[in-house]
Structure formats: structure tokens, C-alpha cells
Scaffold this active site. Structure first.
Site, short mmCIF file in Angstrom:
data_model
loop_
_atom_site.label_atom_id
_atom_site.label_comp_id
_atom_site.label_asym_id
_atom_site.label_seq_id
_atom_site.Cartn_x
_atom_site.Cartn_y
_atom_site.Cartn_z
N CYS A 173 0.87 -1.17 0.00
CA CYS A 173 0.00 0.00 0.00
C CYS A 173 0.91 1.22 0.00
O CYS A 173 1.95 1.22 0.64
CB CYS A 173 -0.88 -0.02 1.25
SG CYS A 173 -1.95 1.43 1.44
N HIS A 174 0.51 2.28 -0.70
CA HIS A 174 1.38 3.46 -0.78
C HIS A 174 1.05 4.50 0.29
O HIS A 174 1.56 5.62 0.24
CB HIS A 174 1.31 4.10 -2.17
CG HIS A 174 -0.07 4.23 -2.72
ND1 HIS A 174 -0.42 3.81 -3.97
CD2 HIS A 174 -1.19 4.74 -2.17
CE1 HIS A 174 -1.69 4.07 -4.19
NE2 HIS A 174 -2.20 4.62 -3.12
#
Length: 456
Positions: A173-174
Site C-alpha cells: 500500500c502506498h
């Protein structure tokens, strides 16, 4: 001559995302000669992705090769890395269903892809397909590393580790690096000077330490400044928002009340807790600028944006390849070249955060080298934060148990325990809502769940 690294992309019809991940790989010398196997069930979108990826290879003068597949096992054969990015059921019909039926009960959402009734339903649709990938990986690439970009990230990661513990995986996930960039912007600090430690669960991890490296090499704690600026009204800044519908008021309010800044956006976080979206409390919606029905709006905008981008990508001109903030190429490069790096990944909790249940998905710093993903332990998370996380972990756990045990009753239990759903609906409403969603989703759900509903 050793064989090229094989990177398989499942859900390659997500052309923009595939472009970013594969573009990042092509910019790395060790991966510029890789073989990219693109797999998607939609032949038209797969063809578009093939054109875009092949044009990037040509534009960069890279040695990479590209193949296209609609058969998943064929695509996975001999893979070293498996990137997964898909949305089961798509915007229509499934996302629309996840929003419209709850709305008919008075239950409003913002994103609906991680927790809440939308996240539960998405998990039920998604996990069986991830398990199918794991089964094929066991058969044709058992040593490959899965890089999983699919929501609901925590439910997916937990469910994979529960049923396929032998599959090497990390959920990506960023939110951690992008939030760091937002904080640097609000603080007027160079992002390269930030030093932080984060720990928790996906979309509900917290910056436990947030420091700036000074010219003399020492560091200063940025939290006092962050809190002072917020109290004065100077932040969050609203003049340079990537999405003007989504100012960052919720997260700063949570920081003031709980002491620490959370990794996921305000529009996401507003529906993970019972405090911000409440029947009859328009004042809260207005005060915190909560964008209801935000995800459907984004889906429509993204489709329109892609149609515009496609004109350029699918035209005759070369494609400019720029690095993205995604972790995938960094991980693949570190494994292939044995060049150590550290990322934030979602992995099973085996002694990593003591205050959270064993086996649940946690987001922690991970060392990456030729040995693969090596998560690190995070100590000292304040009790108010882990207590909040457990309210979300309980929903994730019940959804995973429903899937693993094929137990329909746990779908209802998960909805009953969801903080936002429980704050808005009574038990009869929750059960009626779940009934309606199961009926509406029909073929998109596992056979055992759809069959159970039909029998009832």
C-alpha cells in the site's frame, strides 16, 4: 546465460497501474531485460496494456519481452514475482451495489473498500480469487513472491496466510510514503530529511516517531511543531490538494485526540470509526469536509481519465516513462540484486506487534534482500492506538473466519462488529442489509455463501 527474471502481472487490464509498476521495473538496469507476462480476463483491456507496455519497452530501448495470457496458470508458469492488482466485480455492478444498498438503510460510506460493509463484501468477492492464484502458484511457481496490491488489503493478506502459509507474499500500500510526503508539505520540511517509524495495520498504522534530520546530523521531533501548527489553523494546507473534495481534517483531529498521525487518508479513516459519519449530524460532515460517496465519483473520473490518456498511450508517439512511488520494483530489484532496502509491508503477525492477535495482518517495516521479505518487530505502540486497531481487526478476523470456515453467520457477525455500521444501524437492520447484499451480489460471491442465502 541465466534466464530473464519473469514478472507476472495478474489484472494487467488495470493499464495505468500496470504501466506504473512495469515502467518502474524497466527503469532499473537489473530488470530492464525481464519478461513480463500480462494476464487479464478482459481481452480488450489486455490488448491495450500490451500495446502500452510494449511501447514503453521500445521507448526505453530495453531488452524486456512481453507476453499476454488469459489463462492464469499459463501466465504464472515459472514466474519469479507475481504482481496482483484487480477489482472483482468492478465499479459496475459490485461497487455500485456496495454503496446503493447500504444507502437505502441510511448507512453512508466514503470509500468502502477496506472495512465497513463495503470492505466486508469486497473481501468475500476477492479472497477466493487470490486463493486461486495461490493454488496455481503452488503448482507452477512455488518459490515466487506475490506482491499483492488488492483491497481489502488486511483481510486478503490474513486470508492468504491462513490457507496458504507456504506462499511467499507481501501486501503493498502506498499510504505510508504518500502520507510522509503530505506531512513534509504541511511542515515545510524536505521529504528527504524526514525520519519516521510506523506500525499498526493497513490504513490504521501510525507514525510513532516523526523527526527531521538537521544539518549537523542530529534530529528534532516534529510532533510538537505539527500539533502547534494544527492548533493555530495553519495546517492542514488546502491550497494544493490533489483532490479538492478531500481536505485532511479528520486525520488531524484524530492526532489531537489520540496523539499520533495515522497513515491513511481522512476520507478513508472517517468510515473506520464511529465518530465522524453519523445520522442527523450534518455538522460533522461539514466541519470535517467528509466526502460521502467519494469512491464511486473516483471510479467515474478514472474511467474518463483513462479514455483521455489512452489516446496518447495508444497513439504513435513514444511514451515517457517516469518513476512512480510504488514499492514493487524496489522489492524486485532488492531480491534480484541482493541490494538491501526497507519498505512498509503487510504481513502476518507472528511476534511483530504483541498487542494485536496472532496471524492478523500488520503493517511494519520490512527488510528486503535476496532472502525476500523480512518483517521487523514494532514495540511501544501506545495502548490507545492498538485498542483502536483491534476494533478493525475484529471485523477482519470475522470476515476471514467466514471465508476459511465457509461460515455464513460470521459475515453477519463481522457487520455487527464494524464500528461505523454498528453506530448507524440496529441488529435487525444490519442482518437485513447483509441479506440484501448477499442476494444482490449473487454470482460474485463464493458458492457456499450464495447457496446458503438461496436455501434460506
Amino acid at each position: 546465460m541465466s534466464k530473464p527474471v519473469k514478472i507476472t502481472f495478474i489484472g494487467a487490464g488495470s493499464t495505468v497501474f500496470a504501466k506504473n509498476i512495469i515502467g518502474d521495473c524497466l527503469l532499473r538496469p537489473a530488470l530492464a531485460g525481464a519478461h513480463f507476462a500480462l494476464m487479464d480476463i478482459d481481452p480488450e483491456r489486455l490488448s491495450e496494456s500490451e500495446i502500452v507496455i510494449s511501447k514503453m519497452v521500445s521507448s526505453l530501448g530495453a531488452r524486456a519481452t512481453v507476453s499476454c495470457h488469459q489463462d492464469q496458470r499459463e501466465a504464472l508458469e515459472g514466474s519469479d514475482f507475481v504482481v496482483v492488482a484487480f477489482q472483482i466485480g468492478g465499479y459496475e455492478p459490485c461497487t455500485v451495489t456496495d454503496f446503493e444498498i447500504p444507502k437505502s438503510y441510511g448507512l453512508r460510506q466514503t470509500i468502502g473498500d477496506t472495512l465497513g460493509i463495503g470492505g466486508i463484501m469486497r473481501g468475500l468477492r476477492t479472497v477466493p480469487h487470490l486463493w486461486g492464484i495461490c493454488e496455481d502458484m503452488r503448482a507452477v511457481c512455488p518459490d515466487a513472491l506475490m506482491l499483492q496490491y488488492v483491497n481489502p488489503m488486511a483481510i486478503n493478506t490474513w486470508a492468504i496466510s491462513e490457507k496458504y502459509p507456504d506462499i511467499r507474499q507481501v501486501g503493498l500500500c502506498h499510504s505510508v510514503p504518500l502520507t510522509a510526503a503530505e506531512l513534509a508539505e504541511d511542515l515545510d520540511v524536505d521529504l528527504s530529511r524526514l525520519r519516521y517509524k510506523v506500525g499498526g495495520i493497513n490504513h490504521m498504522a501510525f507514525y510513532l516517531h516523526l523527526h527531521e534530520v538537521l544539518d549537523d546530523g542530529s534530529t528534532r521531533d516534529l510532533y510538537p511543531t505539527l500539533k502547534k501548527l494544527h492548533a493555530s489553523g495553519a495546517i492542514p494546507k488546502t491550497d494544493n490538494l490533489w483532490n479538492p473534495r478531500c481536505p485532511n481534517y479528520v486525520r488531524y483531529e484524530v492526532m489531537q485526540k489520540l496523539g499520533y498521525f495515522v497513515t491513511e487518508s481522512s476520507e478513508h479513516f472517517a468510515e473506520y470509526v464511529p465518530w465522524f459519519i453519523k445520522e442527523g449530524r450534518k455538522d460533522l460532515i461539514d466541519r470535517f469536509s467528509i466526502p460521502l460517496d467519494e469512491y464511486p465519483k473516483r471510479c467515474i473520473e478514472q474511467v474518463a481519465d483513462w479514455k483521455e490518456q489512452a489516446k496518447a498511450f495508444l497513439g504513435p508517439d513514444p511514451i515517457e516513462v517516469k518513476a512512480s512511488p510504488e514499492y514493487a520494483s524496489e522489492i524486485i530489484n532488492a531480491v534480484v540484486t541482493n541490494t538491501p532496502t526497507t519498505i512498509y509491508g503487510n504481513v502476518p503477525n507472528h511476534g511483530l506487534i504483541d498487542a494485536l492477535p496472532k496471524g492478523c495482518a500488520v503493517e511494519v517495516p520490512c527488510l528486503i534482500d535476496s532472502n525476500g521479505v523480512q518483517p521487523t518487530r514494532v514495540d511501544g505502540i501506545p495502548p490507545q492506538l492498538t485498542a483502536l486497531m483491534r476494533t478493525n481487526v475484529s471485523v477482519q478476523e470475522l470476515t476471514v473466519r467466514a471465508l476459511v470456515d465457509e461460515a455464513p453467520e460470521h459475515v453477519y457477525h463481522a457487520a455487527m462488529l464494524d464500528p461505523h455500521t454498528a453506530a448507524e444501524l440496529d441488529l435487525d437492520q444490519i442482518c437485513g442489509l447483509v441479506d440484501d447484499l448477499i442476494s444482490a451480489h449473487g454470482q460474485w460471491l463464493p458458492n457456499w455463501l450464495a447457496a446458503d442465502r438461496q436455501a434460506a
